[in-house]
Design a protein around this motif. Sequence first.
Motif, short mmCIF file in Angstrom:
data_model
loop_
_atom_site.label_atom_id
_atom_site.label_comp_id
_atom_site.label_asym_id
_atom_site.label_seq_id
_atom_site.Cartn_x
_atom_site.Cartn_y
_atom_site.Cartn_z
N TYR A 236 0.83 -1.20 0.00
CA TYR A 236 0.00 0.00 0.00
C TYR A 236 0.86 1.25 0.00
O TYR A 236 1.90 1.31 0.66
N SER A 239 -1.40 8.10 -1.77
CA SER A 239 -1.80 8.51 -3.12
C SER A 239 -0.84 9.49 -3.77
O SER A 239 -0.61 9.44 -4.97
N PHE A 285 -3.86 5.04 -0.66
CA PHE A 285 -4.72 5.70 0.32
C PHE A 285 -4.41 7.17 0.42
O PHE A 285 -3.25 7.57 0.32
N SER A 286 -5.45 7.96 0.69
CA SER A 286 -5.25 9.39 0.94
C SER A 286 -4.62 9.56 2.32
O SER A 286 -4.75 8.68 3.19
N GLU A 288 -5.68 11.41 4.61
CA GLU A 288 -6.78 11.41 5.57
C GLU A 288 -7.12 9.98 6.04
O GLU A 288 -7.28 9.72 7.23
N ASP A 289 -7.20 9.08 5.09
CA ASP A 289 -7.50 7.68 5.43
C ASP A 289 -6.40 7.07 6.29
O ASP A 289 -6.65 6.31 7.21
N SER A 292 -6.67 8.35 9.82
CA SER A 292 -7.82 7.86 10.59
C SER A 292 -7.60 6.41 11.05
O SER A 292 -8.03 6.03 12.13
N VAL A 293 -6.88 5.63 10.28
CA VAL A 293 -6.60 4.25 10.72
C VAL A 293 -5.51 4.25 11.80
O VAL A 293 -5.55 3.44 12.74
N ILE A 311 -0.86 2.46 7.12
CA ILE A 311 -1.40 2.19 5.79
C ILE A 311 -1.55 0.68 5.55
O ILE A 311 -2.42 0.25 4.80
N ALA A 314 -4.84 -0.03 7.09
CA ALA A 314 -5.87 0.61 6.28
C ALA A 314 -6.18 -0.26 5.06
O ALA A 314 -7.34 -0.51 4.72
N ARG A 318 -9.78 -2.27 4.27
CA ARG A 318 -10.57 -1.98 3.07
C ARG A 318 -10.74 -3.24 2.22
O ARG A 318 -11.82 -3.52 1.71
#
Length: 373
Positions: A236, A239, A285-286, A288-289, A292-293, A311, A314, A318
């Motif tokens: 991962y 972005s 992943f952004s 922000e994502d 948050s994780v 990440i 995250a 997902r």
Amino acid sequence: MIRYKGLIDRYRNRLPVDDDTRIIELGEGNTPLIRLENIPEIKDYEIELYVKFEGMNPTGSFKDRGMTMAVTQAVSEGSRAIICASTGNTSASAAAYAARAGITAFVLIPEGKIALGKLAQAMMKGAVIIQIEGNFDDGMRLVKEVAKEAPVSIVNSINPYRLQGQKTAAFEIIDELGRAPDYHCLPVGNAGNITAYWIGYSEYANEATQSCTFCENKCRYECEKQTNVRPKMLGYQASGAAPFLRGEMVDNPETLATAIRIGHPQSWDLAWHASRESGGWFDEFSDEDILSVQKLLAEKEGIFCEPASAISLAGALRDIRSGKIEKQSCVTCTLTGHGLKDPDIAIQQSSAPVIKTDASLNNVKKAILDNIN
Ligand code: F0G
């Protein structure tokens, strides 16, 4: 008592060292494999989900696995100095192992783009810090050029000894679980770590001679009950720094997860090989994502990793929700670095209630009663 003496000692027969090699170690490896309990996806999709908390290494990241090996090798070759480009963790680790060995570490870091904890580590441990007006990729190019002209050993993951040390994380996971996981999730920056895990998983899988924990035969990896020989490798990226998603190098990578702010990964071909051969994939992943994780993991499980590390979880969550990771799978995520590396980001994004009050019993009691669940 048998004192743990680091991963080279533990996996000596699988690593390029001799009996008389001077091992430069700080007790790295043997990090906790923690089974998550409170993340909703675990129950909903019947997932066995583990995090390999590499933040528990001596300098707080997985880099120590590779660095013990790379510095041991450099010293055995008579090297008096090592050099690396770094987004922070490699520099902290190089500084520590160089100090231990009594040699000099030169570290090239991108000015203003490394987390405070990492800079503090490199400074305290006496590395020569070269801050460049450029990013990690610029630093990497310079390191390769300067090493041709100055007597320094490169300890970035283009050094094959780094990958040899880092592959031991895969050994530890199999030794502990008694099997390989179905999926292994990792953050990808310079792409050395995903390559190293694949080397480790492949090395164990190639040996059918060890005793099986699922049956009584000596068949560990050929046993019918052993459904997975090697995991699918899932990589991962952020972005803004996702060359594996773009299918080409990225010139101006940007992400808050500064550890993986890399646009020209050095292990490009090897990482593609790991991904394809394992039947895995890359995703992005952004920021922000990612944050948050990072927070979810800290709040639900009490585990504090740095943004880049989050990440991997995250991605796992997902892909579990979307069904790409099958129900009832065993999934491991590497948490590559400790949250304390980057306290600024943590404090900025935290929504933890901080109650200010005078030092009176009444107000402290009120603060407790107002907030108790
Ligand atoms: N996570 C953390 C915390 C890292 O520091 C890094 C890389 C990665 C993931 C990505 O691993 O490069 O093997 O794909 N940090 C390097 C450094 C580049 O300089 O500390 P990778």
